[in-house]
Design a protein around this motif. Sequence first.
Motif, PDB file in Angstrom:
ATOM      1  N   ASN A  87     -16.062  12.572  -6.393  1.00  0.00           N
ATOM      2  CA  ASN A  87     -15.440  13.727  -5.751  1.00  0.00           C
ATOM      3  C   ASN A  87     -15.734  15.047  -6.459  1.00  0.00           C
ATOM      4  O   ASN A  87     -15.856  16.078  -5.828  1.00  0.00           O
ATOM      5  CB  ASN A  87     -13.930  13.517  -5.630  1.00  0.00           C
TER       6      ASN A  87
ATOM      7  N   ASN B  58      -9.158  17.338  -6.925  1.00  0.00           N
ATOM      8  CA  ASN B  58     -10.018  16.388  -7.628  1.00  0.00           C
ATOM      9  C   ASN B  58      -9.733  16.390  -9.111  1.00  0.00           C
ATOM     10  O   ASN B  58      -9.662  15.348  -9.743  1.00  0.00           O
ATOM     11  CB  ASN B  58     -11.489  16.767  -7.421  1.00  0.00           C
TER      12      ASN B  58
ATOM     13  N   SER C  89      -9.114   6.463  -6.039  1.00  0.00           N
ATOM     14  CA  SER C  89      -8.994   7.735  -5.315  1.00  0.00           C
ATOM     15  C   SER C  89     -10.100   8.698  -5.725  1.00  0.00           C
ATOM     16  O   SER C  89     -10.492   9.563  -4.938  1.00  0.00           O
ATOM     17  CB  SER C  89      -7.614   8.356  -5.480  1.00  0.00           C
TER      18      SER C  89
ATOM     19  N   MET D  37     -11.804  10.130  -2.490  1.00  0.00           N
ATOM     20  CA  MET D  37     -11.663  11.539  -2.144  1.00  0.00           C
ATOM     21  C   MET D  37     -12.998  12.193  -1.846  1.00  0.00           C
ATOM     22  O   MET D  37     -13.033  13.270  -1.241  1.00  0.00           O
ATOM     23  CB  MET D  37     -10.944  12.294  -3.250  1.00  0.00           C
TER      24      MET D  37
END
Lengths: 162, 486, 115
Positions: B383, B328, B454, B458
Amino acid sequence: MAAEGGMSLVVKTVTRWLKGLIFLFGMYIMIYGHLTPGGGFAGGVICASAFILITLAYGAPEAYRHLPRGAAEKLDSFGALTFLIIALLGLWFAGVFFRNFIGTSPESHFRLTSAGVIVPCNLAIGLKVLSSLFLVFVMLSALHIIVSGEGRRRIERRRHTP
Amino acid sequence: MIHAIPMMVVLPLAGAFFIPMVSRRAAWVPDAVGNAVMVVLAVISFGLIGREGIYHVGGWPTPLGIDLRLDGLTAILLLAVNGIGLCAALFSVSYMELYTSKFRYYSLFLFMVAGMNGVIITGDLFNLYVFMEIAAIASYALVAFGCEHEELEASFKYAVLGGVASSLILIGIAVVYMITGSLNMAQIADRIQTIGLTPPILLALCLFVAGFGLKAALVPFHAWLPDAHPSAPAPVSAMLSGVLIKAIGVYVMARLFFNVFGPTSDLLAVMRLLGVLSMVIGVLLAVGQWDMKRLFAYHSISQIGYVMLGLGLGTPLGLAGGLFHLLNHSVFKSLLFLNAGSVEYSTGRRNLKQLGGMARILPLTGGTTLVASMSIGGVPPFNGFWSKLIIIFACIRAGFYGLAGWAVLVSVITLASFLKVLRYGFYEAPAEKLRVERSMAPLMAVALLLLAISCLAMSLFVVTGLESPVLVDRAVEALSAGVFGM
Amino acid sequence: MIYALCLVLVGIGLYGVLAKKNVVKIVIGLMIMEYGIHLLLILIGYRRNGAFPIMQPGQDPGAYASVAVDPLPQALVLTSIVISLGVLALLVALCLRLYEKYGTFDISEMRRLRG
């Protein structure tokens, strides 16, 4: 070619005699690297030292006449790429990355052909080391240092204070 | 597919050597080759997920040749390095127009990627050192890329400290070779099992902690990072902070300590101590910063502390938290640096005191900065929240209530510090009128969007349970499987 | 015992890196450190009255391993020398550029970065 820059006449003459021999010795070390002590790196360093000798004796312009800077940069990348391609050919011909695809045979002991891909690898490394060492030396020695701005002021201040 | 493993090193090296050969004639070649190589690498690293295997280079069997190793941990790190590398390369297409000699930049960039990939996949201790040096030397040169006062000074500091770190690591490798007579990680692990942790091995361990600690910028060894990372061009800062300190610092430490030497309780305690120290001191140093990139760099130290804390717990939950946070952090920290880069690209400044109202001027950058800040601050749907939550749970479950408290406290301070960034940089009106010099380039926007998406996506990794997030579970298996067997 | 002397060399280099103010001297200190390590690596492979590390046809590998010098550290040292050459070239170039900008080699006068 006489007195414009460079070292004394004695050094220049000796350099003229020796440069070819040094280069030849470097090539020998490179090619016979798998049989005698040496190899690509050592041979490349010796070859580069021939050019460095020329740089020391005559100055950078004469050295560039033997090996132009653009050519040296190209050779530098070319040597490394050749090495990679040899490694990839091992994958292509023998199925494993970096496999010795030319092969060795017990009959050819102490011959040039006894080591398969090691000779071309040594040549590629030698080319790379030759050109990059030459470039490093010439770049660092022929660099014109122009101190400006803050640095200039600092140097002048130092000159005025006793 | 097994032949794809060496390609992770071969392709970037080939690109790096190819670019200077052709770029004199055509200016578009560096962009095209650099981005094409990164796209291919990213695709390959996606394809390598879930695969395992050992590749014998040259066909030589294990103790003679060099092994390349692929397992769960390798796969997620390759994904991080090449994914972030792709985004940074896309970003550089326009951003690096601010500098000269783009072909040198792409060449060095690909060298750095090759070095990191090599460190991650290799199974040989000395080979690891060589690849680490390739990545490190390329990064020294990239930090100095601007050739101004600050860049040169930071690069010199970084290069000297990095050189000392490499020397320490090399002594460690020499000692290990002297005792075990091998450089292959599996064979070393095997021999250490039989001879035990004798004093020379402990000396080597201390050297590795110091050396890789320097490379990872853990707190007693952090002095170079806040200078070096902000001085580099923005995509390079994203790579350095996002993946380099993890690939050649944290990853190697985890690999060596868990899979080669075997984790002892002392070793884990040292890792926890370094983790907590960097976590707390990093964030405290970050609070007072006004330079945007410098602030982010201090937060990198702090977030690496979280990763080390998670790994230092040694339990599967702690490992999962640490590795998930590593992934992350690489995403949101590189996003933050790219945001800082795009602000600098548009306005030419990065000091928060001189900025303001960027959310109106650059709406996309404002949005992505909001996402990244919430992520790093640990706000729920993003995330960063989940990985911090796992680490805190793991601390509590392992009985370290104090550490859990510190982790919560640091998270709160981090959030506060990023609210400062958002307020002064993006939402409050500027003190003086800002002049927008360039508008955002489309490829830069693509890179920012990819990373921001993302960041959100994630957080879905935890659908399979906090114990085993997607992708991370296999890496945890690889680490907790104990030392390598022959 | 002789290994400890190599580590003394490394310590001298480390002292140079940490205590000297001149950037060129810092670079020299770093290189002394590396040389100490190279010496250590070479000594690890050394064996008194050892044979050359080439296996004769028909020789028993165990017997070969018990008399031959270890060739691996030499390869490692060669690689490591190349790496330190690269670092040295980069650092010297950085020193030159620093001189160009600051007009001095004294690191205590280069303090644009702080905090």
